[in-house]
Design an enzyme around this catalytic site. Structure first.
Site, short mmCIF file in Angstrom:
data_model
loop_
_atom_site.label_atom_id
_atom_site.label_comp_id
_atom_site.label_asym_id
_atom_site.label_seq_id
_atom_site.Cartn_x
_atom_site.Cartn_y
_atom_site.Cartn_z
N ASP A 68 0.69 -0.95 -0.10
CA ASP A 68 -0.06 0.01 -0.16
C ASP A 68 0.92 1.28 -0.01
O ASP A 68 2.22 1.26 0.26
CB ASP A 68 -0.93 0.17 1.33
CG ASP A 68 -0.31 -0.10 2.56
OD1 ASP A 68 0.90 -0.68 2.65
OD2 ASP A 68 -0.81 0.70 3.34
N GLU A 124 -0.19 -1.01 5.98
CA GLU A 124 0.82 -0.47 6.58
C GLU A 124 0.85 1.18 7.04
O GLU A 124 1.01 1.53 7.99
CB GLU A 124 2.41 -0.60 6.06
CG GLU A 124 3.53 -0.51 7.08
CD GLU A 124 3.95 0.85 7.08
OE1 GLU A 124 4.54 1.14 8.11
OE2 GLU A 124 3.81 1.80 6.32
#
Ligand SMILES: [Zn+2]
Length: 365
Positions: A68, A124
């Site tokens: 991400d 994250e």
């Protein structure tokens, strides 16, 4: 290594802004399966994650990373999801943090034998609730905890090789509410002023030297971040007062010891006070050992630089991994992470892959 650039560009073209995935995880899974890895997709909530493992001789080395990215924002000269190459640099959101490092590690592992696994999350940059922490729980339940884990976050400051992170400080937030009894400022004996209880408590907390730091850590620090009463009147003793504080702490402290200290201090000054605590990560330090030595040696062999080992910066997913096995972090130069026109020199990306490859093959690892 011919895998490196095509894989990095494929990942950069995915608009995987947390919690979106846009095919990044399945693209990785397909590549890893082609390279002989057994891939287990792990979906938690609405987040795609994966664990991939390839058996082999020697210790079990894991690499951890995230697919991400943070939103691109405005003002890019290069398409943030175009994976453009210009001036021998690869541009795109995630080039540095940290799709580039994922591609570098996979390219390194592709033609290197050994027991290697990958812990790849899609969560994250946001809450990190449905990501690495849950993958590690799954790994423990399935007997997959590695001997050592390398996190590929951008750790370097100026030159590739200048910094390895071997720990992180912990972070604890506390919200304090002190109740009192509202009253007329001219008749204080009929009231109970909560501010007069809160201030001495805060003064005592802020005055304490928590520790003096250590070889690898700055001194722990308590910062009062807000004190609120919201009282518009000059002649009213307010009914309650609140404050918030943040503590960045080294391994001399932990959530339990800090909670005890806050509770005990408040109890003496304001027995009715309420205390709400949220610890987003405990402090940890990976003691120097064969794996960190092998990593340092691989960096020096490739770049000629002896990396500084430190524990600076905010928290990272290494805080979850450190509960299970030794963990260190090493990745690209972080200068453009989370910025417009995030980019990595292609030569630096190749060098990172070479470092990872030397590390995987080194006897100490
Ligand atoms: Zn990152």
């Amino acid at each position: 290594m011919e895998l490196l650039l095509p894989l990095a560009r494929d990942l950069l073209r995915r608009r995987s802004i947390t919690p979106a995935d846009d095919g990044a995880q399945s693209a990785l899974a397909a590549t890893l399966e082609r390279l002989g890895f057994t891939v287990t997709p792990l979906r938690f909530g609405n987040i795609e994650n994966l664990f991939a493992e390839r058996a082999g001789a020697g210790p079990h080395l894991a690499f951890a990373g995230h697919t991400d990215v943070v939103p691109p924002g405005e003002g890019w000269l290069h398409d943030p999801f175009g994976a453009e190459i210009a001036d021998d640099m690869l541009f795109g959101r995630g080039a540095v943090d940290m799709k580039g490092a994922i591609a570098a590690f996979i390219a390194a592992a592709a033609d290197t034998p050994g027991h290697v696994s990958l812990i790849i999350t899609g969560d994250e940059e946001a809450e990190a609730i449905d990501g690495t922490a849950k993958i590690l729980e799954w790994m423990e339940a399935h007997g997959k905890i590695p001997d050592f884990c390398l996190v590929g976050e951008p750790t370097c400051r100026v030159a590739l090789g200048d910094t390895v992170k071997i720990g992180r400080r912990g972070s604890l937030n506390a919200a304090i509410t002190v109740p009192g009894r509202q009253g007329h400022a001219a008749y204080p004996h009929l009231a109970d002023n909560p501010i007069h209880r809160l201030i001495p408590a805060l003064a005592e907390l802020a005055a304490r030297e928590l520790d003096q730091g250590s070889e690898f850590f700055q001194p722990s620090s308590l910062q009062i971040t807000s004190v609120d009463v919201g009282n518009p009147a000059t002649n009213v003793i307010p009914g309650r007062a609140t404050a918030r504080l943040n503590i960045r702490f080294n391994p001399a402290h932990n959530e339990a010891s800090l909670t005890d200290w806050l509770t005990e201090t408040l109890a003496r000054h304001a027995p009715q006070a309420e205390l709400a605590i949220h610890c987003s990560g405990e402090a940890f330090l990976t003691a120097p050992g064969p794996h960190t030595a092998a990593l340092t040696a691989a960096i020096t062999a490739t770049t000629g630089i002896t990396p500084e080992q430190n524990t600076g910066g905010g928290t990272s997913d290494a805080r979850f991994i450190s509960r299970y096995c030794p963990v260190a972090e090493f990745g690209l130069v972080g200068a453009t992470m989370h910025q417009t026109d995030e980019r990595v020199p292609i030569a630096e990306l190749r060098q990172l892959a070479a470092i990872y490859q030397t590390f995987i093959t080194s006897p100490g690892a």
